[in-house]
Design an enzyme around this catalytic site. Structure first.
Site, PDB file in Angstrom:
ATOM      1  CD  GLU A 155      26.857  36.140  42.920  1.00 35.12           C
ATOM      2  OE1 GLU A 155      26.428  34.239  43.551  1.00 35.12           O
ATOM      3  OE2 GLU A 155      28.087  35.817  42.895  1.00 35.12           O
ATOM      4  CB  ALA A 289      36.849  37.166  39.526  1.00 36.55           C
ATOM      5  CG  MET A 290      30.311  39.185  40.187  1.00 34.11           C
ATOM      6  SD  MET A 290      30.030  37.522  41.502  1.00 34.11           S
ATOM      7  CE  MET A 290      28.447  38.016  40.252  1.00 34.11           C
ATOM      8  CD  GLU A 291      29.475  34.446  39.234  1.00 31.39           C
ATOM      9  OE1 GLU A 291      30.225  34.661  39.789  1.00 31.39           O
ATOM     10  OE2 GLU A 291      28.867  33.718  39.593  1.00 31.39           O
ATOM     11  CG  ASN A 292      29.717  41.227  37.144  1.00 27.14           C
ATOM     12  OD1 ASN A 292      29.188  41.696  38.226  1.00 27.14           O
ATOM     13  ND2 ASN A 292      30.850  41.679  37.682  1.00 27.14           N
ATOM     14  CG  HIS A 324      34.933  29.755  38.949  1.00 29.86           C
ATOM     15  ND1 HIS A 324      34.908  28.977  40.006  1.00 29.86           N
ATOM     16  CD2 HIS A 324      34.344  30.684  39.502  1.00 29.86           C
ATOM     17  CE1 HIS A 324      34.277  29.262  40.906  1.00 29.86           C
ATOM     18  NE2 HIS A 324      33.678  30.198  40.610  1.00 29.86           N
ATOM     19  CD  GLU A 325      34.895  34.272  38.217  1.00 26.18           C
ATOM     20  OE1 GLU A 325      33.363  33.839  38.180  1.00 26.18           O
ATOM     21  OE2 GLU A 325      35.193  34.114  39.644  1.00 26.18           O
TER      22      GLU A 325
END
Ligand code: BES
Ligand code: ZN
Length: 886
Positions: A155, A289-292, A324-325
């Site tokens: 992203e 953080a990242m929601e992959n 959140h993620e």
């Protein structure tokens, strides 16, 4: 001194006057260029072979796609990829080989075929190579002392650096992914492993199950040596993974995820669809953080904690980041915004949802109070003239990255919370369910969301949301008393700074702005909500029969309120007995905003804080006292600082002493309160507290786990701010010797709190020489710029060593430094900052630079307007009580 790495307005780290921390980008100045809609990918088969030593990778890719019309060319996204061969096979079976032309500016590749390809289904086979970069985006290298890792962060627009793709959120497709890696290494990706076979010569190939239809920016593959701890929720296996030796610190996140997954399955009424949920801490990571989809990645400090030694704030932070993620797995991953201009649908929603699930998991954490504090910060951010609407044009990668700011997150979340407060939680939940169900594995727009809410509730949600999403800024609701059962309310746009003179603020459009606002009056434990209509000059509103009228019942309103004096005084006298803590936070923020906008004096604000002397709730008091930090920094002169400190000591040391010495068994509230007052009194120079801070810091550097973690942060901050070379060296040594990432980061960041110019220079050299991980170096710079005493030195250093300093930046750091330069407070510095960044361009920092100038102007005005009031107020105080003692 806690740093929270979120793009929200952080209640801990930010002065209300600081600009948003917008995420910027250094991507090649790519121009707006959308792919044509006539070629649609259906499925990707992706086989990658990374070489972690040579920092390269090879890729074999097949894309199944549909051509809407016959064509000789196909254009897709690609960046820093070398093509070896490209062939197309149509349904008729003829294979055609393409020539490739690259457009690096647009991050596109065009394949041209010798003959026209027929409309219909087509297989595109691509062989290529790429690089594992050091920029924390795309397919990149992360390093530990032991080894290299190859990991992904796609992203917003960096999947194209790992595989040629239709890299826009609306081109959803399914993915079959396999990686060939060293025999001793493992791979984690979005889905579960379905095959693991030797690939000869010390290699093996891991193949993953086909994904659901999803956007390219959510694909992930992580290569290296990861160790995991596991859990389970509603039948879904959950793992927390990290570099070996750290995996036990993922247990807390697993507990959080177990609760939250079940909570979301119920809330959304749609079960989590992936075969598993992995969460992985990565040593070098740009964001928090990242929601992959199915494989959420984290910065280590936002994920790994030792439950025994973690502070409450650290636990809350991990829980919130996980929540959140995970919310994104539905909002973002299953249903995705059509285009990046609606990124708030992702980020605003996840910001709102994180508070709900965490509050349900640990009600005693009082998370709704943090939420009220964040709302206050967001309202201030949005009351600057350089703000923008939630939904804004974003075409280039830079513009897209700039969208991830306090407006998309904070205001997006706040508007949803206001609508939920107005509709009631169950009606709102039903609307959310209907929206998701209608767009599963597809894309949606803001209209789709409020359309679903309007249809479900049969209330004018579309009008409310449209007015807050499409227009910038904050409404000011001015109440004038009328009859007994009604008041008159008028609205206009609220600016924090009096007399803002900008083209945007002076435009007729801004002057005429109005909103559809649900105003909820507090009526006992209930609220009585009325709708203030758009375009009505002054409207009568029904009010409940109550002893005092408070226009933000539930503390969810996205507006400021100006009351008639007697009404306001009645609220004040009921504040401690009849308002909830969240409502008191709203009241404090509202009074502060009235002061900032010149509608009241700084003395009125300080009197309100004095009235809250016995406030039982630490988050409320923290909110009130935090703003005194701003008065100290931006309004007071040197002499007044001394007097103000004296007032704080005399006002708040009784409360602190009452909590002393404290015990291990006391409630978390009390612990928080003591840590807060400890920090406040320490910063105000209380000699007893200073001495204790020094002792605690010495204990901490010997054995970090020997100090109560809640007190440790406050004590270390105070000790470092007054600390000498000896403590500095010990902290640095600790940050180098410890294997605990949380301790390492705490110790490292504290070096930026010392004021001695020799030590400040050492910290700056440390950054410039590349001794700090790139993900962290901006944090030290921003801290030194934010502290009044070190600001000037840091700024001079940054300018003189720009080449070295900027070489340490990641995608977003430049923008964050531009934002921190907005903490100056003179016209001269404003011009200096503007002219420096005019010749030392930071890409994607355009809006941030304007906001920084805004902040400096606001500070100059605040000082001019309120310093005389402060002088007067302090004089009156010392006349009446002879403060400045103790
Ligand atoms: N989707 C974002 C991460 C992101 C943003 C990646 C912009 C690339 C560009 C993620 O969901 C997020 O919001 N992360 C936050 C932490 C969160 C708890 C607020 C972050 O990284 O600050
Ligand atoms: Zn997010």
């Amino acid at each position: 001194m806690t740093f929270v790495f979120t793009r929200r307005v952080s209640r801990v780290a930010l002065l209300a006057t600081l600009p948003a921390l917008a995420l910027g980008g250094f991507s090649v100045a790519a121009h707006a260029q959308r792919l044509p809609k006539t070629v649609r990918p259906e499925h990707y088969t992706l086989a990658l072979t990374p070489n972690l030593k040579a920092a390269t990778f090879a890729g074999d890719e097949t894309i199944d796609l549909t051509l809407a019309a016959a064509s000789k060319t196909i254009t897709l996204n690609s960046a820093e990829i070398s093509f070896k061969s490209v062939t197309a096979t149509s349904a008729q079976g003829a294979a055609e080989t393409a020539t490739v032309s690259l457009d690096p500016d647009k991050e596109q590749a065009t394949f041209t075929f010798p003959a026209e390809l027929p409309a219909g289904k087509l297989k595109l086979s691509i062989a290529y190579t790429g690089i594992l970069n050091n920029e924390l985006r795309g397919f990149y290298l992360s390093k530990t002392e032991k080894r290299n890792y190859a990991v992904t962060q796609f992203e917003s627009t960096d999947a194209r650096r790992a595989f040629p793709s239709f890299d826009e959120p609306a081109f959803k497709a399914t993915f079959d992914i396999s990686l060939t890696v060293d025999a001793g290494d493992t791979v984690i990706s979005n889905t579960n492993v379905i095959a693991d076979k030797s690939a000869g010569a010390g290699l093996h190939t891991m193949t993953f199950a086909t994904t659901p239809k999803m956007s390219t920016y959510l694909v992930a593959f992580l290569v290296g040596d990861f160790k995991c701890v596991s859990g389970e929720s509603d039948g879904t296996p959950i793992r927390a993974c990290a570099t070996p030796g750290q995996e036990e610190k993922g247990k807390f996140a697993v507990e959080a995820a177990e609760y939250i997954l079940h909570y979301y399955n119920n809330y959304f009424g749609i079960k989590y669809p992936m075969p598993k949920l992995d969460m992985i801490a990565i040593p070098d990571f740009e964001a928090g953080a990242m929601e992959n989809f199915g494989a959420i990645t984290y910065r280590e400090t936002d994920f790994l904690i030792d439950e025994k030694t973690a502070s409450l704030n650290q636990k809350k932070n991990v829980a919130v980041v996980v929540a959140h993620e995970m919310a994104h797995q539905w909002f973002g991953d299953m249903v995705t915004m059509q285009w990046w201009d609606n990124i708030w649908l992702n980020e605003g929603f996840a910001t709102w949802m994180e508070t709900k699930s965490v509050a349900s998991w640990h009600p005693e954490w009082r998370y709704s109070q943090d939420e009220a504090a964040v709302l206050d910060g967001t309202l201030n951010l949005d009351s600057q003239p350089t703000t923008h609407a939630i939904r804004a044009t974003a075409d280039t990668p830079s513009e897209i990255n700039e969208m991830f700011d306090g407006i998309s997150y904070g205001k997006g979340g706040a508007v949803l919370a206001m609508v939920e407060n107005y509709l009631g939680p169950e009606t709102f939940r039903q609307g959310v369910h209907n929206y998701l169900a209608a767009h599963l594995y597809g894309n949606a727009t803001a209209e789709d969301f409020w359309g679903a809410q309007t249809a479900t509730s049969k209330k004018p949600v579309d009008k409310i949301m449209e007015s807050f999403v499409a227009q910038p800024g904050v409404p000011l609701v001015t109440i004038t008393s009328d009859g007994k059962n009604t008041v008159r309310a008028a609205q206009s746009r609220f600016y924090l700074t009096p007399g803002v003179k900008t083209a945007a603020a002076d435009s007729e459009a801004a002057k005429a702005q109005s909103w559809t606002i649900p105003i909820c009056f507090k009526a006992g434990a209930q609220n009585s909500c009325e709708m203030l209509a758009r375009d009505s000059p002054a409207q009568p509103l029904k009010v409940p029969a109550v002893p005092f009228l408070f226009a933000d019942g539930g503390a969810k309103g996205y507006y400021r309120t100006l009351y008639p004096k007697p009404t306001y005084e009645a609220i004040l006298s009921h504040a401690e007995t009849s308002l909830t803590p969240e409502e008191r936070i709203s009241l404090i923020g509202n009074e502060w905003a009235m002061m900032r906008s010149g509608r009241s004096g700084v003395g009125d604000y300080l009197n309100l804080v004095a009235a809250l002397r016995a406030e039982p709730d630490s988050i409320v008091l923290e909110q009130a006292l935090g703003k005194i930090g701003t008065i100290n920094d931006r309004v007071a002169t040197e002499g007044e600082r001394e007097q103000l400190a004296g007032w704080i000591r005399s006002e708040f040391s009784p409360a602190y002493e009452a909590l002393h010495p404290g015990s291990a068994e006391e409630s978390p509230d009390k612990k928080q309160m003591r840590a807060l007052l400890f920090g406040v009194l320490g910063n105000a120079g209380d000699p007893v507290v200073l001495a204790e801070a020094k002792l605690l810091a010495e204990k901490y550097v010997k054995d970090p786990s020997s100090v109560d973690p809640n007190l440790a942060q406050a004590a270390l901050g105070v000790a470092a701010a007054h600390g000498d070379l000896v403590l500095y060296d010990k902290l640095l040594a600790l940050s180098e010797s410890t294997s605990d990432t949380a301790v390492k980061t705490t110790a490292l960041f504290l070096t930026a709190s010392f004021k001695d110019p020799v030590l400040v220079k050492r910290t700056l050299d440390f950054v410039a020489e590349g001794k700090v991980r790139n993900q962290d170096s901006w944090i030290l710079l921003a801290a030194l710029l934010n502290h009044r005493e070190t600001r000037e030195q840091a700024w001079t250093y940054i300018q003189q060593n720009w080449t070295k300093v900027s070489a340490q930046f990641t995608t977003s750091s430049g923008t964050r430094v531009v934002a921190a330069a907005g903490s100056f407070c003179s016209a001269e510095k404003r011009d200096e900052v503007a002219s420096f960044f005019a010749t030392h361009k930071v890409i994607a920092a355009e809006r941030t630079l304007k906001q920084s100038a805004d902040s400096i102007n606001a500070c100059v005005q605040l000082h001019q307007a309120q310093e005389p009031n402060l002088k007067q107020w302090l004089a009156a105080k010392s006349a009446s009580s002879g403060v400045a003692s103790r």
